[in-house]
Design a protein around this motif. Structure first.
Motif, PDB file in Angstrom:
ATOM      1  N   TYR A 256      28.530  36.463  35.103  1.00  0.00           N
ATOM      2  CA  TYR A 256      27.246  36.055  35.684  1.00  0.00           C
ATOM      3  C   TYR A 256      27.074  36.661  37.072  1.00  0.00           C
ATOM      4  N   LEU A 257      28.106  36.556  37.892  1.00  0.00           N
ATOM      5  CA  LEU A 257      28.031  37.109  39.246  1.00  0.00           C
ATOM      6  C   LEU A 257      27.922  38.634  39.223  1.00  0.00           C
TER       7      LEU A 257
ATOM      8  N   GLY B 237      42.323  33.564  44.017  1.00  0.00           N
ATOM      9  CA  GLY B 237      42.845  34.723  43.301  1.00  0.00           C
ATOM     10  C   GLY B 237      42.249  36.032  43.784  1.00  0.00           C
ATOM     11  N   GLN B 238      41.422  35.954  44.810  1.00  0.00           N
ATOM     12  CA  GLN B 238      40.830  37.115  45.474  1.00  0.00           C
ATOM     13  C   GLN B 238      39.893  37.936  44.595  1.00  0.00           C
ATOM     14  N   LEU B 239      39.233  37.256  43.664  1.00  0.00           N
ATOM     15  CA  LEU B 239      38.198  37.919  42.868  1.00  0.00           C
ATOM     16  C   LEU B 239      36.805  37.648  43.428  1.00  0.00           C
TER      17      LEU B 239
ATOM     18  N   ASN C  45      30.107  35.436  45.608  1.00  0.00           N
ATOM     19  CA  ASN C  45      29.843  36.756  45.050  1.00  0.00           C
ATOM     20  C   ASN C  45      31.158  37.459  44.777  1.00  0.00           C
ATOM     21  N   LEU C  46      31.080  38.462  43.910  1.00  0.00           N
ATOM     22  CA  LEU C  46      32.278  39.225  43.565  1.00  0.00           C
ATOM     23  C   LEU C  46      32.777  39.982  44.781  1.00  0.00           C
ATOM     24  N   ARG C  47      34.089  40.027  44.921  1.00  0.00           N
ATOM     25  CA  ARG C  47      34.672  40.882  45.949  1.00  0.00           C
ATOM     26  C   ARG C  47      34.509  42.327  45.530  1.00  0.00           C
TER      27      ARG C  47
ATOM     28  N   GLY D  23      24.406  42.039  44.564  1.00  0.00           N
ATOM     29  CA  GLY D  23      25.555  41.240  44.974  1.00  0.00           C
ATOM     30  C   GLY D  23      25.186  40.024  45.809  1.00  0.00           C
ATOM     31  N   ARG D  24      24.005  39.482  45.590  1.00  0.00           N
ATOM     32  CA  ARG D  24      23.562  38.330  46.386  1.00  0.00           C
ATOM     33  C   ARG D  24      24.472  37.132  46.149  1.00  0.00           C
TER      34      ARG D  24
END
Length: 151
Positions: free
Chosen positions: A16-17, A52-54, A66-68, A23-24
């Protein structure tokens, strides 16, 4: 091996993200509503993805998740290992605590190649690939009643 509900929601939230324009940042309650998931449960899932740094999370008025950068290249096996831990790779189909070649359950020899194929399949599919498939209309992200699906 069937994915846990947490892994399923984590994968759906990440896709979804990944489909969001520019990348809002997206609020957890918006993700939960869009996927038909309980908001408190989704908030927990999203926090674990941040650890988990995602994902990145931003507080405040224009905050959200938002996604990294680079997370779109994460494969599904990495997400499942993050959410469910190494049990995914080691778990016995019949629930035995120790199930290896030397101490096998009755299903071990049949299940081992199937599990290997499933893990390979998960490892071969990235979030980016699935996000593009959802955006193209090839797949749906969630099983929601038609009235809740926004176009």
């Amino acid at each position: 091996m069937i994915l846990s509900r947490t892994s399923q929601y984590a994968i759906q939230a990440l896709i979804y993200l990944a489909t969001q324009p520019g990348g809002r940042p997206v609020l957890s309650r918006e993700i939960a509503h869009s996927l038909g998931v309980s908001p408190p449960y989704m908030a927990k899932v999203l926090q674990s993805l941040c650890r988990g740094q995602l994902l990145d999370s931003t507080r405040g008025r224009s905050g959200g998740f938002n996604l990294r950068s680079g997370a779109e290249h994460t494969n599904l096996l990495e997400v499942v290992l993050l959410t469910d831990g190494p049990r995914v790779d080691r778990e016995c189909l019949l629930g035995h605590k120790i199930c290896q070649d030397e101490t096998a359950c009755p299903m071990h020899r049949n299940w081992k190649p199937v599990k290997k194929d499933i893990l390979a399949c998960l490892g071969g599919v990235t979030l980016n690939h699935l996000a593009k498939a959802v955006q193209s209309g090839q797949y749906r992200l969630a099983d929601l009643p038609q009235g809740l699906v926004s176009h």
